[in-house]
Scaffold this active site. Structure first.
Site, short mmCIF file in Angstrom:
data_model
loop_
_atom_site.label_atom_id
_atom_site.label_comp_id
_atom_site.label_asym_id
_atom_site.label_seq_id
_atom_site.Cartn_x
_atom_site.Cartn_y
_atom_site.Cartn_z
N ASP A 1 -3.55 -4.13 -1.25
CA ASP A 1 -2.15 -4.46 -1.04
C ASP A 1 -1.27 -3.71 -2.03
OD1 ASP A 1 -0.23 -6.21 0.37
OD2 ASP A 1 0.06 -7.09 -1.61
N GLU B 1 -2.46 0.03 1.69
CA GLU B 1 -1.23 -0.54 2.25
C GLU B 1 -0.06 0.23 1.65
OE1 GLU B 1 2.21 -1.94 2.11
OE2 GLU B 1 1.35 -3.44 0.76
N ASP C 1 2.86 -10.39 7.09
CA ASP C 1 4.23 -10.53 6.60
C ASP C 1 5.28 -10.37 7.69
OD1 ASP C 1 3.72 -11.09 3.92
OD2 ASP C 1 3.61 -8.97 3.37
#
Length: 505
Positions: A303, A350, A403
């Site tokens: 992430d 990401e 998200d």
């Protein structure tokens, strides 16, 4: 020179994003029990070879899996309670006396205390009834995982006694006085063993689920948050690796500047690393962290990859992210060190948000695929990098992530002009089944890897989204029910996987 590509990222494949808490089941939230096995069966029938999950670590503030009290521990709330009954350590009556839990979402305020009590009861049953082989298996696990488990168990014990943050604990505990911790280990051995027991059962159950996945040709995609929570065993045990003041409080905290998700940016609150201190020992903590996760999953989504090039550093006293500045990260040196220790890295980067040419170069030099989210594709011109015709093979394509709004919710929130742009690209018929039209466009692309949230496979609206960035309430709660999954969804996914060369074999 570009680093070598991991074999799992060199072929076409597709899969589904679903966190384990979103599975159905009788105990208030999804876990490692029978429903996880049923979902593997469904994935196999749907021609999918990837199951992407969110971080497996314990959730922290706001029940977010990205604010965990440990970068190594498995979430106690994922432990299958029915397995503890089968082992003879938990009375089935404990589960029968569970409070009523709502359908469709996790009521964590009720679920987590009840599950905690059930785990405590199972531990007492283990103490009273476990045989010598089980006791030895637990002891072997504790010894093998001592490099993180001892600190985690101490941290959780002290957290229960003194709350948070850790730097407000009594000084001998906050600053890890050797004599104070030795006395605690001696006097609270049984309480520490409870935390060892829970982690052991998570480990056994997860490895059992992973074996089921491997037997079906399915690979797990795990998730590594780039940062860790300040109130965590990791920061407490190694404060020298983080940018803290003399009192143990963060000097600077992580976040992102104003972007698509928030006009004031996002202030995550995680302390920033001291990359110089980490480099001094060859990034040993990161190597341990990634090696540990790779005993659980096959691919790793890191992430906020852009933070390794530079991260948004916010003064700890600032209420929002607007006053931050960019601070350099370790760059390729970290990943070269990890590759030297671990071999080719099965990493998905990401790389969403404000991405510079330097970030692109870092990802490419490391040989990692980046992410492309179709919901970001339709705002400007045909050169938009998120449009499927602009993808490169070394790409992981998503309709949306945890998200994002669901694809149906995203579509419903658009005005007429925005919808016209989408239909110009996908075709007029897309309006009838926007989720399937978007999935098909991504599946047909050259992107080697495709991952679709289960909500988009099922065509669910925005009430079913998993997370809304910047919100602390109402997130991470969504669960599905098998009644929502008829035979059509899996059959359509399987047909796409065959037609677009994404099936195994």
């Amino acid at each position: 020179m570009t680093a070598p590509l991991h074999p799992l990222l060199s072929r076409r494949a597709s899969g589904v994003l679903l966190h384990l808490t979103s599975l159905p089941g009788p105990h208030g939230s999804g876990d490692l029990g029978a429903q996880a096995g049923h979902f593997l069966d469904w994935l196999q029938s749907a021609g999918q070879t990837l199951w992407q999950v969110l971080p497996l670590t314990p959730p922290g503030a706001g029940v977010s899996p990205y604010q965990s009290p440990s970068a190594f521990a498995g979430s106690p709330w994922l432990v299958d309670l029915d397995e503890l009954v089968r082992c003879g350590w938990l009375d089935a009556a404990v589960l029968q006396r569970a409070p009523p839990f709502p359908a469709g979402h996790c009521d964590f305020a009720r679920v987590l205390p009840w599950r905690a009590a059930a785990l405590r009861a199972a531990w007492q049953g283990f103490v009273a009834r476990a045989g010598a082989p089980e006791r030895q298996a637990l002891a072997d696990f504790v010894q093998a995982q001592a490099h993180w488990l001892q600190d985690y168990a101490l941290f959780m014990l002290l957290h229960e006694r003194h709350g948070e943050p850790w730097n407000r604990w009594p000084a001998p505990y906050a600053w890890r006085d050797a004599q104070a911790l030795a006395a605690l280990r001696r006097d609270a051995a049984a309480e520490l063993d409870f935390w060892h027991f829970v982690q052991w059962r998570f480990h056994v159950q997860w490895q059992g689920l992973r074996a089921q996945a491997q037997a079906r040709g399915i690979h797990f995609v795990g998730d590594v948050p780039i940062f860790v929570a300040h109130h965590s065993a990791d920061v407490w045990a190694r404060p020298q690796l983080f940018q803290l003041d003399a009192d143990g409080a963060p000097l600077l905290v992580a976040g992102v500047p104003p972007d698509y998700f928030s006009a004031t940016g996002q202030r995550w609150g995680n302390p920033l690393y001291r990359w110089d201190a980490m480099a001094a020992d060859g990034y040993a903590w990161w190597a341990q962290r990634l090696a540990h996760l790779l005993t659980q999953v096959d691919l790793v989504r890191i992430d906020h990859f852009r933070g390794f090039e530079s991260c948004w550093a916010i003064p700890a006293h600032a209420p929002t992210a607007e006053g931050g500045h960019w601070q350099a990260g370790p760059g390729r040196a970290l990943f070269d060190a990890l590759r030297e220790r671990l071999g080719p890295l099965p990493v998905i980067a990401e790389d969403l948000g404000l991405i510079t040419e330097a970030v692109h170069r870092l990802r490419q030099d490391c040989g990692f695929p980046g992410m492309r989210v179709a919901q970001f594709a339709f705002g400007d011109t045909a050169a938009n990098p998120y449009l499927p015709h602009n993808y490169e093979p070394l790409t992981v394509a998503y309709t949306g992530t945890h998200d994002n709004d669901t694809t149906v919710g995203w579509w419903q929130s658009m005005d007429a002009a925005q919808r016209r742009k989408v239909l110009d690209y996908l075709g007029p018929a897309a309006a009838q089944e926007i989720h399937w039209a978007l999935i098909q466009s991504l599946s047909q692309s050259v992107a080697r890897t495709l991952v679709v949230p289960l909500q988009d496979v099922l065509g669910l609206d925005g009430q079913h989204r998993m997370n809304t960035p910047g919100h602390t309430e109402g997130c991470w709660r969504w669960r599905f029910d098998w009644s929502q999954i008829g035979p059509e969804a899996g059959a359509r996914l399987a047909a796409m996987a065959r037609a677009h060369g994404r099936c195994a074999g």
